[in-house]
Design an enzyme around this catalytic site. Structure first.
Site, short mmCIF file in Angstrom:
data_model
loop_
_atom_site.label_atom_id
_atom_site.label_comp_id
_atom_site.label_asym_id
_atom_site.label_seq_id
_atom_site.Cartn_x
_atom_site.Cartn_y
_atom_site.Cartn_z
N ASP A 111 20.43 24.52 62.29
CA ASP A 111 19.62 25.62 61.87
C ASP A 111 20.64 26.61 61.45
OD1 ASP A 111 18.56 26.19 65.35
OD2 ASP A 111 20.44 26.51 64.28
N ASN A 171 10.70 29.55 74.69
CA ASN A 171 9.48 29.42 74.22
C ASN A 171 9.26 27.71 73.87
OD1 ASN A 171 10.69 29.19 71.82
ND2 ASN A 171 9.29 30.92 70.60
N HIS A 207 11.18 26.25 71.63
CA HIS A 207 11.80 25.71 70.41
C HIS A 207 12.74 24.67 70.47
CE1 HIS A 207 14.25 29.42 70.28
NE2 HIS A 207 15.15 28.63 70.01
N GLU A 227 9.53 26.94 65.89
CA GLU A 227 8.98 27.80 66.63
C GLU A 227 7.53 27.07 67.12
OE1 GLU A 227 11.10 31.81 66.84
OE2 GLU A 227 10.42 30.11 68.28
#
Ligand code: GLP
Length: 232
Positions: free
Chosen positions: A63, A122, A124, A129
């Site tokens: 990413d 979280n 991801h 996400e």
């Protein structure tokens, strides 16, 4: 804990070295963030001492940010922490921000042989996400405030923290022949527990990894790393 992180980093570095020795032109999915830094330091030392040959390797970063100053990009992170110490061909270092069809680029080179993943607090993976569907390919998205906050230390002030990124999708990641998920520090325990042993849900993108049949989980804290076998 340090010696445990050092050991985690060495095991991961040896996995990558074995992959490159077994298949010199391997297509690797490479993560960024804090967790892989120890591994990259080891790989960089081996490479600088000509103990590891990257000349045929193809490196795909998972990413990158979109609205970011280049010095703070994940492209620069990999350049600074790994590539510059290796003999990788710059033409074989791929960034989703620079390629219109990243998934086609990966497929055209034979698909990912090994992708290394971290995990966000979280849940991801890469920058997928919570809420990202499992049927997702490389795409751009808005970062959650939780993720922007978790990465804020890498930016001089909050106005510089990116709001958008481009990421390999869940399908892109699950398409890799081998996956290694690394998690370091007690702060990752709960989310890793949910990812491996909880429900497979868009709320925890890492839970989709339960679907993969060749996943290795490395941690520097004690946890049952056997993932529940979700429906393939
Ligand atoms: C970032 C990256 C992820 C990484 C995650 C955890 O969001 N896009 O690839 O796994 O943060 O990073 P860290 O290893 O610093 O906890």
């Amino acid at each position: 804990m340090v010696e445990k992180y050092a050991n985690l980093s060495l095991v991961l570095a040896e996995l990558i070295r074995e992959q490159l020795q077994a298949k010199p032109d391997s297509c690797l999915g490479l993560p960024t963030g804090r967790t892989p830094l120890g591994c990259y330091q080891i790989l960089s030392t081996w490479s600088a001492n000509n103990q590891l040959d990257w000349s045929q390797a193809r490196c795909f970063q998972l990413d990158d940010y979109i609205d970011v100053q280049e010095e703070f990009s994940f492209h620069q992170y990999l350049q600074d922490n790994l590539y510059r110490f290796t003999n990788v061909n710059p033409k074989n270092t791929f960034n989703p921000r620079h390629i219109a069809d990243y998934d086609e680029q990966i497929a055209s080179l034979g698909g990912l042989d090994l992708a290394i993943l971290g995990i966000g607090l979280n849940g991801h993976i890469a920058f997928n996400e919570p809420g990202t569907p499992v049927a997702s390919w490389t795409h751009s998205m808005f970062l959650t405030e939780a993720t922007r906050d978790a990465n804020s230390e890498f930016f001089p002030d909050e106005n510089e923290i990116p709001t958008r990124a481009v990421t390999m999708g869940i399908q892109t990641i699950l398409g890799s022949r081998r996956l290694v998920l690394v998690a370091s520090g007690e702060s990752k325990r709960d989310i890793l527990e949910m990812a491996l042993h909880g429900a497979v849900t868009v709320d925890v993108p890492a839970s989709f990894l339960q679907k993969h049949d060749n996943l290795l989980v490395l941690t520097d804290f004690d946890i049952n790393t056997e993932q529940l076998r979700a429906e393939p």
